[in-house]
Scaffold this motif. Structure first.
Motif, short mmCIF file in Angstrom:
data_model
loop_
_atom_site.label_atom_id
_atom_site.label_comp_id
_atom_site.label_asym_id
_atom_site.label_seq_id
_atom_site.Cartn_x
_atom_site.Cartn_y
_atom_site.Cartn_z
N GLY A 227 2.52 -16.62 -44.03
CA GLY A 227 2.72 -16.44 -42.60
C GLY A 227 1.91 -17.45 -41.80
O GLY A 227 2.39 -18.03 -40.83
N VAL A 228 0.66 -17.68 -42.24
CA VAL A 228 -0.20 -18.64 -41.55
C VAL A 228 0.39 -20.05 -41.67
O VAL A 228 0.53 -20.77 -40.68
N GLU A 229 0.78 -20.43 -42.89
CA GLU A 229 1.36 -21.77 -43.09
C GLU A 229 2.60 -21.97 -42.21
O GLU A 229 2.77 -23.00 -41.57
N PHE A 230 3.43 -20.94 -42.21
CA PHE A 230 4.66 -20.99 -41.45
C PHE A 230 4.38 -21.21 -39.97
O PHE A 230 4.97 -22.09 -39.32
N GLU A 231 3.43 -20.44 -39.44
CA GLU A 231 3.12 -20.51 -38.02
C GLU A 231 2.43 -21.83 -37.65
O GLU A 231 2.70 -22.41 -36.59
N VAL A 232 1.57 -22.33 -38.53
CA VAL A 232 0.90 -23.61 -38.27
C VAL A 232 1.95 -24.72 -38.17
O VAL A 232 1.93 -25.53 -37.24
N GLU A 233 2.89 -24.71 -39.09
CA GLU A 233 3.95 -25.73 -39.07
C GLU A 233 4.81 -25.61 -37.81
O GLU A 233 5.19 -26.59 -37.20
N ARG A 234 5.11 -24.37 -37.45
CA ARG A 234 5.93 -24.15 -36.26
C ARG A 234 5.22 -24.69 -35.02
O ARG A 234 5.80 -25.44 -34.23
N GLN A 235 3.94 -24.36 -34.89
CA GLN A 235 3.20 -24.82 -33.71
C GLN A 235 3.08 -26.35 -33.70
O GLN A 235 3.21 -26.99 -32.66
N ARG A 236 2.84 -26.93 -34.89
CA ARG A 236 2.73 -28.38 -34.99
C ARG A 236 4.03 -29.03 -34.51
O ARG A 236 4.03 -29.99 -33.74
N GLY A 237 5.15 -28.44 -34.95
CA GLY A 237 6.45 -28.95 -34.55
C GLY A 237 6.63 -28.92 -33.04
O GLY A 237 7.05 -29.90 -32.43
N VAL A 238 6.24 -27.78 -32.43
CA VAL A 238 6.38 -27.63 -30.97
C VAL A 238 5.55 -28.70 -30.27
O VAL A 238 6.02 -29.39 -29.37
N ILE A 239 4.30 -28.88 -30.71
CA ILE A 239 3.39 -29.83 -30.04
C ILE A 239 3.90 -31.27 -30.22
O ILE A 239 3.91 -32.06 -29.29
N GLU A 240 4.34 -31.59 -31.46
CA GLU A 240 4.77 -32.96 -31.72
C GLU A 240 6.04 -33.33 -30.96
O GLU A 240 6.29 -34.50 -30.70
N GLU A 241 6.82 -32.30 -30.65
CA GLU A 241 8.02 -32.59 -29.86
C GLU A 241 7.69 -32.61 -28.37
O GLU A 241 8.59 -32.67 -27.53
N GLY A 242 6.42 -32.53 -28.06
CA GLY A 242 5.99 -32.62 -26.67
C GLY A 242 6.05 -31.29 -25.94
O GLY A 242 5.90 -31.24 -24.72
N GLY A 243 6.29 -30.21 -26.66
CA GLY A 243 6.39 -28.90 -26.01
C GLY A 243 5.04 -28.22 -25.92
O GLY A 243 4.02 -28.76 -26.32
N ARG A 244 5.05 -27.02 -25.34
CA ARG A 244 3.82 -26.23 -25.26
C ARG A 244 3.99 -24.93 -26.02
O ARG A 244 5.02 -24.27 -25.93
N VAL A 245 2.95 -24.57 -26.80
CA VAL A 245 3.00 -23.32 -27.55
C VAL A 245 2.91 -22.17 -26.57
O VAL A 245 2.07 -22.18 -25.67
#
Ligand SMILES: [Zn+2]
Lengths: 478, 96
Positions: A227-245
């Motif tokens: 669950g932690v790995e999944f969420e870290v990747e998800r947040q990284r994706g959001v940030i790298e696409e210029g979005g906000r968590v």
């Protein structure tokens, strides 16, 4: 920003059900698996006019955990109401602690793949558990209030955890300490120990915290790591696409191995905490704390340290043996009676723990007492039986629980360690294999194995192989 | 003065619904209460410890167990619907 340049910041909230005789504010008996709604009274289902009375035992257990995690214990703490409407909560509020928790400022020491780490604990407070709901898609939900009012401690870590691996190590240590103290059975699957994880990412080197999200429903160590790995990747994706968590709560769905969004911040609760008017502030004096301190057994890290010093065991061995207190106790009896610490450790870690796994039982239900295992180890060490015969005897002891000496006698496994008897056998074997004898003398020394094999075969495994080997060397010459 | 949105939020939290007149009335009353507290908050209390819960009584703690569980039928009677010993509520997926 480069994707490598993020730091993960994780904080854990652990809820542990205390093994008290009664619920926290009433006299009902908590019992996992009891018939639904049979362990309830006017207090725990919030009938009008019912008043809570705090259970002393639950406070004692919470203090115990506080001391085990090196917390400061508050002389005065206070219960507060946390208000929310949900069918699992018949009072429409949870009695918890808010700004005056019972325990503050502790820490947990963990061993990670990257070495030891200290995770700070912000607070430990007491609260009552909610009822249990079962949902079926599209159908009505069913509610069982038996769990309402079961005492919980909530252990809140500081955001000191950096990886899913560390989160699991932290949780395992907390579980281990709860079990050593005997105040919670620490069962994630049954929910007697539950874990919520808060995660955020921030640029490496930054000290500010990013927007955090929460994961609930993590009911195994594997789920937590994934669950932690999944969420870290998800947040990284959001940030790298210029979005906000966004500040959200996610539920872990073990079936699909995915996170499902439960609620966003816009819908977040406004709990309107206020001091619980039905309970006076909780006062804990020095005498009470001193009494609790005396109840605390040797804790895992102290025990591991002692095993290293007293029995000269490795870090690894001490860690494995001390994982469960009952295993550590078992080992100590074996080691004391054999006087052979390392040999005893090997037996407990390999044979005993292997057998427990095969039998699917806990050490308290294991059919062989530690004294008998000690007897078996001594039989092997003294060369009365061979190592492999030892395994046979062990298997038989598990079945019958019999004394090792009796089993050896019964199975006729006593090793032949009589030189004369062995010499006769060796003479016969050398006479029967003149060619091999010749090649051995010409330098093929590894034929010794062949000869020892022959004597083992002829004696049906009962020859003492060390002794036989020495006789062969002497007799073959070369 | 509280805004209409704030009043609606409070209604939602309290699980009540106010009609237009009542909403205006409570908006005024609640705003007055908040104003009153705001005035109190201006008092300088430096050096004073909070004594909100000061009483001469020691908290009473319960030791041991004396039972008191209710019979299940009596418990289930308290709610409109039940099934197989459980309370039955409309489908819920989420705490909301
Ligand atoms: Zn009760």
């Amino acid at each position: 920003m480069n994707s490598k340049n993020y730091e993960t910041v994780i904080g854990l909230e652990v809820h542990a059900q205390l093994l008290t005789e009664t619920k926290i504010f009433c006299s009902c008996k908590p019992e996992f698996g009891a018939d639904p709604n049979t362990r309830v009274c006017p207090v725990c289902i919030g009938l009008p006019g019912a008043l809570p009375v705090l259970n002393r035992e639950s406070v004692t257990m919470a203090i115990m955990m506080g001391l085990a995690l090196e917390c400061d214990i508050a002389a005065v703490s206070e219960f507060s109401r946390k208000n929310y409407f949900y069918p699992d909560c018949p009072k429409n509020y949870q009695i918890s602690m808010y700004d005056k928790p019972l325990c503050k400022n502790g820490f947990v020491e963990i061993e990670t793949d990257a070495g030891p780490r200290t995770i700070r604990v912000e607070r430990i407070h007491l609260e009552d558990d909610a009822g249990k709901m079962s949902h079926e898609a599209g159908k009505d939900s069913l509610v069982d209030f038996n769990r309402c009012g079961v005492p919980l401690i909530e252990i809140v870590s500081r955001p000191d955890i950096r990886t899913g691996h560390e989160a699991v190590k932290y949780l395992m240590r907390v579980q281990q300490i709860l079990r050593y103290l005997g105040i919670c059975d620490g069962n994630l699957e049954e929910g007697s120990m539950r874990c919520d994880v808060n995660i955020s990412l921030r640029p490496a080197g930054s000290t500010e915290l990013g927007t955090k999200t929460e994961i609930k429903n993590l009911n195994s160590f594997k789920a937590i790591e994934k669950g932690v790995e999944f969420e870290v990747e998800r947040q990284r994706g959001v940030i790298e696409e210029g979005g906000r968590v966004k500040q959200v709560t996610n539920l872990w769905d073990a079936g699909s191995g995915r996170l499902v969004m439960m609620r966003s911040k816009e819908e977040a609760h406004d709990y309107r905490y206020f001091p619980e008017p039905d309970l006076l502030p909780l006062e804990v004096d020095e005498e009470w704390i001193a009494g609790v301190r005396d109840m605390i057994p040797e804790l895992p890290l102290e025990k591991e340290r002692r095993f290293r010093e007293e029995y000269l065991l490795s870090n690894y061995d001490s860690g494995v043996l001390c994982a469960e207190k009952s295993i550590a106790d078992y080992f100590e009896i074996v080691a004391e009676s054999t006087g052979l610490a390392k040999k005893s450790a090997n037996w407990v870690m390999r044979e005993i723990m292997g057998a427990l796994k095969n039998l699917g039982c806990a050490i308290k239900d294991f059919p062989v007492e530690p004294e008998k295992i000690a007897g078996l180890i001594v039989l092997v060490e003294d060369g009365i039986i061979s190592g492999s015969a030892g395994q046979d005897v062990f298997a038989e002891m598990i079945k019958s629980g019999a004394d090792p000496k009796e089993v050896v006698k019964e199975l006729g496994l006593e090793q032949i360690s009589d030189s004369n008897e062995l010499e006769d056998m060796v003479d016969g074997i050398i006479a029967a294999h003149p060619e091999e004898g010749e090649r051995y003398r010409e330098g093929k020394k590894n034929l010794l194995g062949f000869f020892v094999g022959q004597v083992m075969k002829e004696s049906r495994g009962k020859a003492n192989p060390e002794l036989a080997r020495n006789i062969f060397i002497k007799k073959l010459g070369g | 003065m509280l805004s209409d949105d704030e009043i609606k939020h409070i209604e939602k939290l309290a699980r009540i619904r106010l009609d237009g007149n009542a909403r205006e009335k409570f908006k005024g009353q609640l705003s007055d209460i908040i104003e009153f507290v705001r005035t109190l908050q201006k008092v300088d209390t430096t050096g004073f410890e909070s004594e909100t819960r000061k009483t001469p009584f020691k908290p009473f703690l319960r030791e041991g167990r004396d039972g008191g569980e209710l019979e299940r039928d009596k418990v289930l009677e308290q709610a409109p619907e039940n099934k197989n010993g459980f309370f039955k509520v409309p489908p819920v997926i989420d705490k909301d």
